[in-house]
Design an enzyme around this catalytic site. Structure first.
Site, PDB file in Angstrom:
ATOM      1  N   LYS A 170      36.125   4.078  38.190  1.00 52.77           N
ATOM      2  CA  LYS A 170      35.115   4.734  37.324  1.00 52.77           C
ATOM      3  C   LYS A 170      34.284   3.667  36.619  1.00 52.77           C
ATOM      4  O   LYS A 170      33.047   3.770  36.567  1.00 52.77           O
ATOM      5  CB  LYS A 170      35.827   5.621  36.307  1.00 52.77           C
ATOM      6  CG  LYS A 170      34.938   6.219  35.249  1.00 52.77           C
ATOM      7  CD  LYS A 170      35.571   7.385  34.517  1.00 52.77           C
ATOM      8  CE  LYS A 170      36.637   6.959  33.549  1.00 52.77           C
ATOM      9  NZ  LYS A 170      36.123   6.368  32.295  1.00 52.77           N
ATOM     10  N   SER A 171      34.918   2.633  36.100  1.00 53.84           N
ATOM     11  CA  SER A 171      34.180   1.622  35.336  1.00 53.84           C
ATOM     12  C   SER A 171      33.186   0.873  36.206  1.00 53.84           C
ATOM     13  O   SER A 171      32.034   0.658  35.808  1.00 53.84           O
ATOM     14  CB  SER A 171      35.168   0.646  34.681  1.00 53.84           C
ATOM     15  OG  SER A 171      35.922   1.327  33.698  1.00 53.84           O
ATOM     16  N   ARG A 194      28.768   1.034  36.159  1.00 53.51           N
ATOM     17  CA  ARG A 194      27.957  -0.181  36.114  1.00 53.51           C
ATOM     18  C   ARG A 194      27.043  -0.297  37.311  1.00 53.51           C
ATOM     19  O   ARG A 194      25.857  -0.626  37.205  1.00 53.51           O
ATOM     20  CB  ARG A 194      28.848  -1.417  35.979  1.00 53.51           C
ATOM     21  CG  ARG A 194      29.436  -1.573  34.587  1.00 53.51           C
ATOM     22  CD  ARG A 194      30.791  -2.246  34.622  1.00 53.51           C
ATOM     23  NE  ARG A 194      31.317  -2.464  33.271  1.00 53.51           N
ATOM     24  CZ  ARG A 194      31.971  -1.532  32.581  1.00 53.51           C
ATOM     25  NH1 ARG A 194      32.125  -0.292  33.097  1.00 53.51           N
ATOM     26  NH2 ARG A 194      32.426  -1.778  31.374  1.00 53.51           N
ATOM     27  N   SER A 249      34.692  -2.239  23.602  1.00 52.58           N
ATOM     28  CA  SER A 249      33.981  -3.262  24.385  1.00 52.58           C
ATOM     29  C   SER A 249      32.701  -2.688  24.977  1.00 52.58           C
ATOM     30  O   SER A 249      31.808  -3.427  25.398  1.00 52.58           O
ATOM     31  CB  SER A 249      34.872  -3.753  25.534  1.00 52.58           C
ATOM     32  OG  SER A 249      35.025  -2.699  26.501  1.00 52.58           O
ATOM     33  N   ASP A 289      43.592   2.078  28.496  1.00 51.18           N
ATOM     34  CA  ASP A 289      43.739   3.273  29.331  1.00 51.18           C
ATOM     35  C   ASP A 289      45.116   3.391  29.968  1.00 51.18           C
ATOM     36  O   ASP A 289      45.446   4.454  30.503  1.00 51.18           O
ATOM     37  CB  ASP A 289      42.646   3.307  30.399  1.00 51.18           C
ATOM     38  CG  ASP A 289      41.280   3.567  29.793  1.00 51.18           C
ATOM     39  OD1 ASP A 289      40.285   3.579  30.547  1.00 51.18           O
ATOM     40  OD2 ASP A 289      41.196   3.744  28.559  1.00 51.18           O
TER      41      ASP A 289
HETATM   42  O1  LIG Z   1      33.716  -0.116  29.804  1.00 53.28           O
HETATM   43  C1  LIG Z   1      34.438   0.738  30.379  1.00 53.28           C
HETATM   44  O2  LIG Z   1      34.287   1.108  31.554  1.00 53.28           O
HETATM   45  C2  LIG Z   1      35.588   1.291  29.604  1.00 53.28           C
HETATM   46  C3  LIG Z   1      36.045   0.631  28.492  1.00 53.28           C
HETATM   47  C4  LIG Z   1      37.221   1.063  27.715  1.00 53.28           C
HETATM   48  O3  LIG Z   1      36.794   1.572  26.476  1.00 53.28           O
HETATM   49  P1  LIG Z   1      36.762   0.656  25.131  1.00 53.28           P
HETATM   50  O4  LIG Z   1      36.049  -0.607  25.479  1.00 53.28           O
HETATM   51  O5  LIG Z   1      36.033   1.541  24.186  1.00 53.28           O
HETATM   52  O6  LIG Z   1      38.210   0.397  24.761  1.00 53.28           O
HETATM   53  C5  LIG Z   1      38.039   2.151  28.413  1.00 53.28           C
HETATM   54  O7  LIG Z   1      38.883   2.833  27.472  1.00 53.28           O
HETATM   55  C6  LIG Z   1      37.151   3.149  29.098  1.00 53.28           C
HETATM   56  O8  LIG Z   1      37.959   4.079  29.809  1.00 53.28           O
HETATM   57  C7  LIG Z   1      36.205   2.527  30.097  1.00 53.28           C
HETATM   58  C1  LIG Z   2      37.998   6.595  27.414  1.00 52.81           C
HETATM   59  C2  LIG Z   2      37.682   6.697  28.696  1.00 52.81           C
HETATM   60  O1  LIG Z   2      36.383   6.675  29.184  1.00 52.81           O
HETATM   61  P1  LIG Z   2      35.058   6.777  28.278  1.00 52.81           P
HETATM   62  O2  LIG Z   2      35.208   5.781  27.141  1.00 52.81           O
HETATM   63  O3  LIG Z   2      33.963   6.410  29.225  1.00 52.81           O
HETATM   64  O4  LIG Z   2      34.960   8.179  27.779  1.00 52.81           O
HETATM   65  C3  LIG Z   2      38.717   6.825  29.746  1.00 52.81           C
HETATM   66  O5  LIG Z   2      38.342   6.883  30.948  1.00 52.81           O
HETATM   67  O6  LIG Z   2      39.927   6.848  29.394  1.00 52.81           O
END
Ligand SMILES: O=C(O)C1=C[C@@H](OP(=O)(O)O)[C@@H](O)[C@H](O)C1
Ligand SMILES: C=C(OP(=O)(O)O)C(=O)O
Length: 427
Positions: A20-21, A25, A164, A309
């Site tokens: 997903k991340s 991007r 982040s 996560d």
């Molecule tokens: O940059 C990203 O893709 C993500 C960053 C994380 O959040 P935080 O940076 O708010 O901890 C994570 O919890 C989220 O699921 C996805």
């Molecule tokens: C917090 C999450 O994603 P987002 O911050 O994009 O809602 C996640 O996937 O657990």
């Protein structure tokens, strides 16, 4: 939707879904490029939010087979003709708040009630320092957010302790301003690996950002750059794979998860976490396969600073493990779709598991536990983690099961394909 989970183990092979991340991007950067093709993107509710937002900025996005063909705005997003609704996606909200600062007009961004309760103050403050009029309509740092474009480069500092995503969002937008930006971090930088994911895709799109002192990073971002992603293949998602791997560890059974090649994802840490807890796990990086063959689990101490996560997954692993599992440095895990420290404590206690919740930590005492009717909190990671607990205890019903569409739409199909006893109902 509810899911009923029976006592069951897993056996066989299953593919990890796309990250997903990385998908967020790749779409956002392709949306700012000229013409790009993205292979194997994750198409889930959250990434659809990013697709919709990019289209509202003027990009043209078409699905062709398993690929996305994207004609981007070449660095100059249009003023959207309507409010951008990111639904449940925090990543989309943060990224598009910064990208909207590149337009010549005003953008309004909102989301569902979870999104409208999540913090954005540090990003809004730094955008103001960067010449943008950006504010929360209720003056509480939460969406709805209004952004009047005009992003300029500057020397700025941002609080890194909440998310982040604020930093990733600025790293995406600032290379496109006329002059350069220097971005440094105040306080501890949480979830740092996600910034490495951002820098990974930015670099593949031909944009240069200099990072001074990786431990206390300062980002030197020259302006006047342009993205050219061209072609990109999304890697497998280790956060989603953590449920598949943990299922085998918790039910003393066997699974091989494919599509798990090395990348910048911090949640690759699940491999070592499972190993440290006593699972028999082997990751063949060349083949991109991770195999778990049961194991005798014992509690560990996990610093969640870089891997928020994984907390729901490790919490249910801890319920199975001998002794205590302590998850610390985890205050930022309270700012996700839900307060996940609290949600996991409440639901695991319904199953008879002792949990101690403190400001930035969660302690889980392993032992026998029973099936129960539990709440999924409309949070995909809570639902998926509780499914694993249900596979151990049996007779467990989890509500809001539809929330898996946020990040892993075929989670229950995948689990069923390797033997999990999961039955969905519309109740
Ligand atoms: O940059 C990203 O893709 C993500 C960053 C994380 O959040 P935080 O940076 O708010 O901890 C994570 O919890 C989220 O699921 C996805
Ligand atoms: C917090 C999450 O994603 P987002 O911050 O994009 O809602 C996640 O996937 O657990």
């Amino acid at each position: 939707m509810k899911v009923t989970v029976g006592k069951s183990g897993v056996h066989g092979e299953v593919f990890a879904p796309p990250s997903k991340s990385y998908t967020h991007r790749a779409i956002a950067i392709a949306g700012l490029s000229k013409d790009s093709i993205i292979h194997r993107p994750l198409l889930s509710a959250d990434t659809q939010s990013t697709i919709r937002a990019c289209e509202m900025f003027g990009a043209y996005i078409e699905k062709e087979g398993e690929d996305l063909l994207i004609s981007g705005v070449e660095g100059t997003p249009e003023v959207p003709e309507d409010v951008i609704d990111v639904a449940n996606s925090g990543t989309t909200l943060r990224f598009m708040t910064a990208i909207s600062a590149l337009t010549e007009g005003t953008t309004v961004l909102t989301g569902d009630n979870s999104i409208r309760s999540r913090p954005n103050d540090p990003l809004l403050r730094v955008l103001t320092d960067l010449g943008v009029d950006a504010y929360s309509t209720r003056n509480n740092g939460c969406a709805p957010i209004v952004v009047n474009g005009g992003l300029k480069g500057a020397i700025v500092k941002i609080d890194g302790s909440i998310s982040s995503q604020f930093i990733s969002a600025l790293l995406l937008a600032c290379p496109l301003t006329k002059n350069s930006t220097t971005l440094s971090i105040k306080g501890e930088l949480k979830s740092k690996p996600y910034i490495d994911v951002t820098l990974d895709v930015i670099e593949k799109a031909g944009v240069e950002i200099l990072v001074e002192d990786h431990n206390n990073p300062k980002f030197i971002i020259p302006g006047n750059q342009s993205y050219n992603l061209e072609e990109y293949t999304v890697p497998g998602d280790f956060s989603s794979a953590s449920y598949l791997l943990a299922a085998a560890a918790m039910t003393n059974s066997h699974v091989t998860v494919k599509n798990l090649f090395p990348s910048m994802q911090g949640d690759i840490a699940i491999i070592n976490i499972l190993k440290e807890m006593g699972a028999n796990i082997y990751w063949d990086m060349e083949a991109g396969t991770a195999t778990v063959n049961g194991g005798e689990l014992h509690g560990i101490t996990m610093d969640a600073g870089a891997t928020p996560d994984l907390v729901p997954t490790v919490a249910v692993l801890g319920a199975m493990a001998k002794g205590e599992t302590i998850i610390n440095n985890a205050e930022h895990v309270r700012y996700k779709e839900t307060d996940r420290l609290h949600a996991m404590a409440v639901e695991l206690e319904k199953m008879g598991i002792f949990c101690k919740e403190e400001k930035d930590s969660l302690t889980i005492r392993g032992g026998e536990f029973t099936g129960a009717e539990v709440h999924g909190w409309h949070d995909h990671r809570i639902v998926m983690a509780l499914t694993l607990a249900g596979m151990v205890a049996g007779d467990t019903i989890i509500d809001t099961a539809e929330s898996i569409f946020i990040s892993y739409p075929n989670f229950f199909d995948a689990m069923r394909s390797i033997g999990a006893d999961v039955v969905l109902s519309e109740q």
